[in-house]
Design a protein around this motif. Structure first.
Motif: not given
Length: 546
Positions: A380-381, A539-545
């Motif tokens: 999710e994040r 996979i994203d390098e930064k998570p969602t806020d």
């Protein structure tokens, strides 16, 4: 009542104090699902037995584990039984009243084991290995307690956040402690040294304040002259001694038990449906400060991690070994170099009460549920997408060279334990650099190969294939150095005994591979074969806020 008590032996009184239960509490589960534990991709560990929301859950439990919980005794105090007693694993999911407590669940589990496995046991007293805590030659170096409150010991590490294999000390500060209360705590704190129960034989009365420090067993060899064992710490710092002895001990003896449980009642599927997958209620994720050191804690329903790279989280969530790069494909480089601090909270009904002996009172989270929650958090994040598939990897194969093992007594239980064998000899005392001591009994080579990834952390990360061709079961001990000790001494950890570059460690450390060859007459050789691999698709390098 006095006349009845007078007719009871001391042993009977002790056994009744431990095992007798109030007749007011229910003695059977309302319903129970009992089945063999499913095989996973990684090691499967017993969750200790958890009581939560009208259910009792014991996962990956051997029969030894179940008996231990049911009768409230340590594993070593369960004697006898068939060879599979501490090898085969079972899951027990049982329906209980919500008022069921850690104590009242014990007779229910006893009834279940008798009904479903036809377990028969009896109480006895037998001589067992113990460590006796005694007074040394001089006067004990203890101070009379300054206050009558806040009794207990608080352990810490020095430095506060050590990074293995860097040598460090464990320091315990104790206040208002009796020796009777202190003795069992010693085993909890220094289990690497004290594989048997610790009994107070000091004869010291009253309450005491004191502090002592020691080196963990797997690091004492690295520390050199600065290292100190728990035995030396007791002697030099407190004026006490720990002596290996045998003492009469109340035990549970297994007279008979079936390997296969009776079938589940037909109403199990409808009355005990799977619980909905748990998720974190809220999670705060942020980059770690540059100087932050790794750490973590689980308290109740709250999970706190510091300076943790995502490759470790992914490995935990999918039950992989974070040090085996071949178990994870498609991982970007930053996955292991960027650290994160995570504070996550579960719902109140996820934390459960532990039921095993010595488990304490702190609520726990079932590890399989925690793995799932971390998987959901990552997906999710970090928008993570992944799948499992079979790929060619490098893995170890166990082969016979010149076998030196003793044929097993088939009546012994199957399994490997850390610590001395039946003869009580412990070579680690003479040579601390050989800090690992595996004592294996009645083990086939296939079972030994299966055990190695769990027992030999730092050396072997993937499943081992047995190609020895050896029939039957064997008894043997294996004494070697933890992988961190070889790495700390800047030597090559050889991939197998046939490696041309296998270095001789100047400190006397011995790798697992060399120990297997020299002590057992076996070899561990690298080969290519197909194995399940986690493939990271995105996979994203930064998570969602947050």
């Amino acid at each position: 009542m006095k006349r009845a008590l007078a007719g009871m032996s001391l042993l009977s009184l002790v056994c009744c104090a431990v095992y007798c239960q109030s007749t007011d509490a229910p003695t059977k589960f309302e319903l129970a699902d009992v089945h063999a534990s499913p095989k996973g991709t990684g090691p499967q560990f017993f969750n200790g037995g958890l009581l939560r929301g009208g259910r009792y859950l014991a996962k990956n439990a051997t029969m030894l584990d179940l008996i231990s919980v049911a009768y409230g005794v340590e594993n070593e105090k369960v004697q006898g039984g068939p060879s599979w007693l501490e090898k085969d694993q079972f899951d027990v999911i049982a329906k209980t009243a919500k008022s069921t407590t850690v104590e009242t669940v014990k007779p229910m589990l006893q009834s279940l084991l008798a009904d479903r496995f036809k377990l028969v046991v009896h109480n006895d007293t037998k001589p067992m290995p113990i460590f006796a805590l005694t007074v040394g030659k001089g006067k004990p170096k203890l101070k009379e307690a300054a206050t009558a409150t806040d009794s207990g010991c608080a352990p810490r590490t020095d430095p506060a956040n050590p990074t293995p294999p860097t040598p460090f000390y464990i320091i315990a500060t104790c206040h208002n402690m009796t020796m009777e209360a202190f003795a069992p705590l010693l085993r909890q704190y220094a289990g690497g040294y004290l594989t048997n129960p610790v009994i107070d034989s000091t004869g010291l009365k009253g309450n005491w304040d004191f502090e002592f420090k020691w080196s963990p067993r797997n690091l004492v060899g690295i520390a050199g002259a600065d290292g100190i064992t728990i035995f030396d710490a007791m002697d030099k710092q407190l004026g006490l001694k720990l002596e290996a002895q045998k003492a009469p001990t109340a035990v549970i003896v297994v007279d008979g038990v079936n390997e296969k449980p009776t079938d589940n009642p037909p109403e199990v599927a409808a009355s005990l449906p799977p619980t909905p997958p748990a998720e974190f209620e809220v999670a705060v994720i942020k980059p770690s400060p540059p100087d932050a050191k790794p750490g973590g804690n689980i308290a109740g329903g709250q999970v706190s991690l510091q300076a943790t790279p995502l490759n470790f989280l992914i490995a935990f969530a999918w039950n992989l070994n974070p040090f085996d790069k071949e178990q994870m494909a498609g991982a970007p480089k930053w996955l292991s170099t960027v650290n994160w601090d995570i504070l996550a909270k579960t719902s109140a009904d996820v934390a459960a009460a532990p039921t095993g002996p010595g488990a304490g009172n702190n609520p726990q989270i079932d590890i399989d549920e925690l793995r799932h929650m971390v998987q959901v958090l990552l997906m999710e994040r970090f928008n993570m997408k992944a799948h499992m598939e079979d790929r060619e990897v490098t893995a170890y194969t166990l082969i016979a060279a010149n076998p030196k093992m003793k044929k097993a007594d088939p009546t012994n239980r199957t399994g490997c334990k850390e610590g001395p064998g039946p003869d009580g000899k412990d070579p680690r005392i003479v040579n601390p650099i050989l800090a690992r001591l595996m004592n294996c009994q009645n083990m086939t080579m296939a079972q030994f190969a299966e055990e190695l990834p769990t027992q030999a952390g730092g050396y072997i990360f993937s499943p081992v294939k047995d190609a020895t061709g050896l029939e039957g079961a064997y008894d043997f001990t294996l004494n070697f150095s933890p992988a961190g000790m070889l790495n700390a001494n800047n030597t090559t950890v050889p991939g197998s005994t046939s490696d041309a570059n296998a270095a001789v460690d100047p400190s006397g450390a011995l790798s697992l591979f060399d120990a297997v060859y020299k002590q057992l007459g076996l070899k561990l050789e690298k080969q290519k074969r197909m194995s399940p691999v986690l493939v990271i698709d995105h996979i994203d390098e930064k998570p969602t806020d947050n």
